[in-house]
Design a protein around this motif. Structure first.
Motif, PDB file in Angstrom:
ATOM      1  N   ALA A 108      -4.677  10.954  -4.302  1.00 34.92           N
ATOM      2  CA  ALA A 108      -5.194  10.099  -3.234  1.00 34.92           C
ATOM      3  C   ALA A 108      -4.495  10.399  -1.916  1.00 34.92           C
ATOM      4  CB  ALA A 108      -5.019   8.634  -3.612  1.00 34.92           C
ATOM      5  N   TYR A 127      -3.204   4.116  -1.381  1.00 35.64           N
ATOM      6  CA  TYR A 127      -3.080   4.002  -2.834  1.00 35.64           C
ATOM      7  C   TYR A 127      -2.031   2.954  -3.196  1.00 35.64           C
ATOM      8  CZ  TYR A 127       1.039   6.813  -1.820  1.00 35.64           C
ATOM      9  OH  TYR A 127       2.226   7.255  -1.290  1.00 35.64           O
ATOM     10  N   ILE A 162     -12.093  10.856  -6.769  1.00 32.21           N
ATOM     11  CA  ILE A 162     -11.697  10.240  -5.501  1.00 32.21           C
ATOM     12  C   ILE A 162     -12.607  10.684  -4.365  1.00 32.21           C
ATOM     13  CG2 ILE A 162      -9.848  10.167  -3.768  1.00 32.21           C
ATOM     14  CD1 ILE A 162      -7.864  10.249  -6.159  1.00 32.21           C
ATOM     15  N   VAL A 216      -7.185   3.195  -3.103  1.00 32.14           N
ATOM     16  CA  VAL A 216      -7.305   3.587  -4.504  1.00 32.14           C
ATOM     17  C   VAL A 216      -6.209   2.885  -5.301  1.00 32.14           C
ATOM     18  CG1 VAL A 216      -7.241   5.526  -6.116  1.00 32.14           C
ATOM     19  CG2 VAL A 216      -8.257   5.833  -3.845  1.00 32.14           C
ATOM     20  N   ARG A 266      -6.342   9.099   1.338  1.00 33.54           N
ATOM     21  CA  ARG A 266      -6.663   7.734   0.927  1.00 33.54           C
ATOM     22  C   ARG A 266      -5.364   6.940   0.815  1.00 33.54           C
ATOM     23  NH1 ARG A 266     -10.859  11.443   0.831  1.00 33.54           N
ATOM     24  NH2 ARG A 266     -12.765  10.564  -0.087  1.00 33.54           N
ATOM     25  N   TRP A 310       0.857  -1.184   0.000  1.00 29.42           N
ATOM     26  CA  TRP A 310       0.000   0.000   0.000  1.00 29.42           C
ATOM     27  C   TRP A 310       0.888   1.228   0.000  1.00 29.42           C
ATOM     28  CZ3 TRP A 310      -5.070   0.257   3.346  1.00 29.42           C
ATOM     29  CH2 TRP A 310      -5.968  -0.728   2.927  1.00 29.42           C
ATOM     30  N   ASP A 311       0.352   2.322  -0.512  1.00 26.33           N
ATOM     31  CA  ASP A 311       1.036   3.617  -0.487  1.00 26.33           C
ATOM     32  C   ASP A 311       2.406   3.540  -1.159  1.00 26.33           C
ATOM     33  OD1 ASP A 311      -1.189   4.480   0.903  1.00 26.33           O
ATOM     34  OD2 ASP A 311      -0.245   4.294   2.863  1.00 26.33           O
ATOM     35  N   SER A 333      -2.770  10.162  -9.940  1.00 25.65           N
ATOM     36  CA  SER A 333      -3.843   9.575  -9.126  1.00 25.65           C
ATOM     37  C   SER A 333      -3.355   9.251  -7.718  1.00 25.65           C
ATOM     38  CB  SER A 333      -4.380   8.309  -9.792  1.00 25.65           C
ATOM     39  OG  SER A 333      -3.353   7.339  -9.924  1.00 25.65           O
ATOM     40  N   LEU A 334      -2.113   8.797  -7.608  1.00 31.07           N
ATOM     41  CA  LEU A 334      -1.554   8.429  -6.312  1.00 31.07           C
ATOM     42  C   LEU A 334      -1.309   9.675  -5.467  1.00 31.07           C
ATOM     43  CD1 LEU A 334       1.097   5.871  -7.626  1.00 31.07           C
ATOM     44  CD2 LEU A 334      -1.381   5.571  -7.359  1.00 31.07           C
ATOM     45  N   ASP A 341      -4.377   2.097  -9.175  1.00 31.06           N
ATOM     46  CA  ASP A 341      -4.173   2.564 -10.545  1.00 31.06           C
ATOM     47  C   ASP A 341      -3.119   1.687 -11.216  1.00 31.06           C
ATOM     48  OD1 ASP A 341      -3.579   3.839 -12.909  1.00 31.06           O
ATOM     49  OD2 ASP A 341      -3.492   5.850 -12.047  1.00 31.06           O
TER      50      ASP A 341
END
Length: 315
Positions: free
Chosen positions: A257, A264, A233, A243, A262, A35-36, A253-254, A245
């Motif tokens: 987010a 990502y 988002i 989220v 969020r 994640w992230d 997008s990251l 992508d």
């Protein structure tokens, strides 16, 4: 020598610091529950290694069915059947990753849309098709200039999905204010101007593509603006949601987010684009602003002075 006002992020890999490059994940590492992060590699291989049923919102910006070059990698236009098979391939890999109430947004140009629509309809519930007036593109002597793109809003369940309509209102300046019994009707008069906050439609004419004086701008040829991604988002996920992508490009997008709290995960085959995205992610802790999104609403184009006035007044 470029202007000091030019904020475009377009450094080379030789100019990237070793620390920056070390932050990018690779398929040889433990990516199952990542994640992230940004993963550098082939999405079609990496998606098979990710944990299932974890994605709340997927943002899909695949190569449009055009001849296009991305950091030396060529995407060649396919026949209709070939592109539909290509689309079905990433859909088959994406669907196991989605939660039961997940939403999916797919970007395309008008011609690719005609090819995409039947495949999307077979796999998801089509909730809407958004038209984004991006107002850029080469003029033509023999056709209309292509100034629009489509964004398909899809869900896995026809009724169970997130849509926070009050999080994505658009603020418009009131030119001819209407009053009823001497009281403002459907608008507000403030010390910084007269405004109306309206519910969003599926025609987005308030978002320009990133350009050279914007800090978010990169050398990516088809970069999406943070303002556009923020609308999606905020509407279709909640703080703390995940989220995803799989065609992350330069990480817009990251970054968006992350700015909106969020989690990502992005996948991108170009290491250079990954580096640009990671560089931008590293700046988020110091700057969570999204150009055009101020005071909890989305503003019309060319209203930066009014937005700054609002923020000065609040501060």
């Amino acid at each position: 020598m470029r202007s000091k006002r030019n904020k475009t992020i377009d450094f080379s890999l030789d100019e990237a610091s070793p620390t920056l490059l070390e932050q990018i994940l690779h398929p040889t590492e433990n990516i199952k529950d990542a994640w992230d992060r940004i993963i550098n590699g082939d999405s079609f291989k990496i998606m098979t290694a990710l944990s299932p049923r974890q994605v709340d919102l997927a943002l899909i910006d695949p190569p449009y069915n055009l001849n296009k070059q991305y950091d030396g990698l060529n995407f060649k236009k396919m026949t209709t059947g070939q592109y539909q098979k290509y689309t079905q391939k990433w859909i088959d890999l994406l669907k196991p990753l989605l939660k039961d109430n997940a939403s999916v947004y797919v970007f395309s140009d008008w011609a690719t849309s005609m090819v995409l629509a039947p495949v999307l309809e077979q796999n998801f519930i089509i909730q809407n098709r958004i038209t984004w007036q991006r107002e850029k593109g080469r003029g033509s002597q023999k056709n209309w200039k292509n100034g629009m793109e489509d964004i398909w809003f899809l869900t896995t369940d026809p009724n169970n999905y997130t849509f926070n309509v009050n999080q994505v209102k658009q603020r418009r300046q009131v030119i001819a204010p209407y009053k009823q019994d001497g009281v403002a009707k459907d608008w507000q008069s403030t010390s910084t101007g007269k405004f109306r906050d309206t519910l969003p439609s599926n025609f987005w004419d308030d978002i320009s593509i990133p350009y050279w004086s914007m800090p978010e701008n990169t050398g990516h040829p088809t970069q999406k603006p943070e303002k556009l991604l923020a609308k999606i988002i905020l509407a279709s996920s909640n703080p703390g949601d995940f989220v995803f992508d799989p065609f992350a490009g330069s990480g817009s997008s990251l970054v968006t987010a992350a700015k909106l709290n969020r989690h990502y995960l992005g996948i991108e085959q170009s290491l250079l684009y990954c580096a640009w995205g990671q560089y931008r992610l590293n700046q988020v802790k110091n700057d969570q602003s999204i150009q055009g999104y101020t005071d909890g609403v989305f503003w019309e184009r060319n209203t930066l002075a009014a937005q700054r006035k609002i923020m000065r007044h609040k501060n």
